[in-house]
Design an enzyme around this catalytic site. Structure first.
Site, mmCIF file in Angstrom:
data_model
loop_
_atom_site.group_PDB
_atom_site.id
_atom_site.type_symbol
_atom_site.label_atom_id
_atom_site.label_comp_id
_atom_site.label_asym_id
_atom_site.label_seq_id
_atom_site.Cartn_x
_atom_site.Cartn_y
_atom_site.Cartn_z
ATOM 1 N N THR A 66 38.659 49.477 36.799
ATOM 2 C CA THR A 66 38.890 49.849 35.399
ATOM 3 C C THR A 66 37.880 49.175 34.483
ATOM 4 O O THR A 66 37.413 49.768 33.503
ATOM 5 C CB THR A 66 40.320 49.469 34.982
ATOM 6 O OG1 THR A 66 41.236 50.075 35.891
ATOM 7 C CG2 THR A 66 40.629 49.930 33.569
ATOM 8 N N TYR A 152 42.775 43.462 47.786
ATOM 9 C CA TYR A 152 42.976 44.754 47.126
ATOM 10 C C TYR A 152 42.919 45.854 48.182
ATOM 11 O O TYR A 152 41.876 46.075 48.797
ATOM 12 C CB TYR A 152 41.875 44.936 46.077
ATOM 13 C CG TYR A 152 41.946 46.177 45.221
ATOM 14 C CD1 TYR A 152 43.085 46.973 45.135
ATOM 15 C CD2 TYR A 152 40.843 46.549 44.451
ATOM 16 C CE1 TYR A 152 43.122 48.093 44.332
ATOM 17 C CE2 TYR A 152 40.875 47.669 43.629
ATOM 18 C CZ TYR A 152 42.013 48.434 43.583
ATOM 19 O OH TYR A 152 42.046 49.556 42.780
ATOM 20 N N LYS A 180 47.176 43.397 46.130
ATOM 21 C CA LYS A 180 47.333 44.541 45.230
ATOM 22 C C LYS A 180 47.400 45.760 46.136
ATOM 23 O O LYS A 180 46.405 46.132 46.764
ATOM 24 C CB LYS A 180 46.169 44.664 44.249
ATOM 25 C CG LYS A 180 46.292 45.898 43.341
ATOM 26 C CD LYS A 180 45.089 46.088 42.437
ATOM 27 C CE LYS A 180 45.257 47.362 41.604
ATOM 28 N NZ LYS A 180 44.071 47.637 40.743
ATOM 29 N N ILE A 219 49.482 45.192 38.864
ATOM 30 C CA ILE A 219 48.139 45.085 38.279
ATOM 31 C C ILE A 219 47.887 46.439 37.645
ATOM 32 O O ILE A 219 47.704 47.436 38.338
ATOM 33 C CB ILE A 219 47.090 44.713 39.336
ATOM 34 C CG1 ILE A 219 47.384 43.306 39.866
ATOM 35 C CG2 ILE A 219 45.689 44.785 38.748
ATOM 36 C CD1 ILE A 219 46.458 42.834 40.981
#
Length: 328
Positions: A66, A152, A180, A219
């Site tokens: 992001t 992640y 995550k 998250i």
């Protein structure tokens, strides 16, 4: 803050710094704003971060997907981490995305990030140039030794799942904070039941992940827009009505590949100049009109509307595209 359920179950030889990360329920994958010349807009960044802190966000993911870490030079990436540490450390946790598909590059970035004072690293398995299960373990271990790390798992972007069997290889590592996880409810329950701290990587599932499937928190991309409401979903009692109210926003934000939606909307709020780094571009005017109506229903007062003219649809001609600050 009470220890998370995952933290209670886990028997991991974790450091105090690692344990502190495991307690955080709401982290924002924060947008990187740009100036008209294409450079990072630190003034806009500081206002966004202050808004995050004021609305209960506990950590920032800096330079993630992001935050367009893949479009930043490492010099820019390190500068943003260092700036955030200097300005905000102690008020909000700083998680630097130092992941890479090159192990040497990820080690270098992770070492530098911790030297600058970040609290945690976000580490990813090699994407595009995939490796074996043993290779994934070696790749992540090479950086995990420098400080707390969140792994992640996002197969939709890496085209390779980090299986629970691989994750559990890190279970006793002193710096393994958790995962995550983007594989959905069942995967989060499976890992949480084994004592692994999980943060949902899917905003639309995060409320149930937190209250039903054992996740510590989320998250979040949506927390760029409505951080206070996401805080309620993560910290308050189960609130299906609020989650249902936010479902159209979740869908809107991910109609186009992330971060197109959140970038466009923050620009409409006046929280960032309407400047994109390619290959990202703006959402259509039809989508922009749709989200203005949506936010009025949700409550514009929950959003970082910093512009003097309030929330605006904007015209296509208002948006600018750049390569980076050096290219202008």
């Amino acid at each position: 803050m009470a220890e998370s359920p995952a933290g209670k179950k886990a028997k991991m030889a974790a450091t105090a710094a690692t344990l502190s990360i495991r307690k955080l329920r709401l982290m924002t994958a924060i947008k990187t704003p740009y100036r008209q010349d294409g450079n990072i807009d630190y003034e806009a960044w500081d206002k966004l971060v202050e808004h995050q802190i004021a609305n209960g966000v506990e950590a920032l993911i800096i330079g993630g997907t992001t935050g367009e870490g893949h479009l930043l030079t490492w010099e820019e990436h390190f500068a943003l981490i260092a700036h955030s540490v200097g300005k905000f450390k102690g008020r909000i946790a700083i998680v630097g995305n130092t992941g890479s598909n090159s192990t040497a590059e990820m080690v270098y970035a992770t070492k530098k990030g911790f030297a600058m004072g970040m609290d945690c690293a976000l580490l990813i398995n090699p994407y595009y140039g995939k490796t074996s299960a043993r290779g994934i373990i070696m790749h992540i271990e090479a950086s995990l030794k420098y400080g707390p790390g969140i792994i992640y798992n996002v197969p939709g972007r890496t085209a390779q799942d980090i299986s629970p069997e691989i994750i559990m290889k890190f279970a006793e590592h002193e710096h393994f904070a958790g995962v995550k996880e983007c594989k959905g409810h069942d995967r989060i329950k499976e890992l949480s039941d084994k004592g692994v701290a999980c943060w949902s990587g899917n905003d639309e599932e995060s409320h149930l992940d937190r209250h039903v499937y054992g996740a510590v928190g989320v998250i979040s991309v949506t927390a760029n827009i409505v951080p206070g409401l996401m805080h309620k979903l993560m910290h308050g009692e189960r609130n299906d009505a609020l989650d249902t109210k936010l479902q159209p926003l979740y869908k809107w934000l991910f109609t186009e590949p992330n971060p197109i939606g959140v970038n466009t909307l923050l620009m409409m709020c006046g929280a960032a100049s309407p400047v994109f780094r390619l290959p990202y571009t703006f959402a259509s005017k039809e989508m922009r009109e749709e989200v203005v109506t949506m936010l009025k229903t949700i409550g514009v007062e929950n959003c970082p509307v910093f512009g003097a003219q309030g929330l605006q649809v904007l015209e296509d001609s208002d948006f600018k595209h750049t390569l980076n600050g050096d290219a202008e």
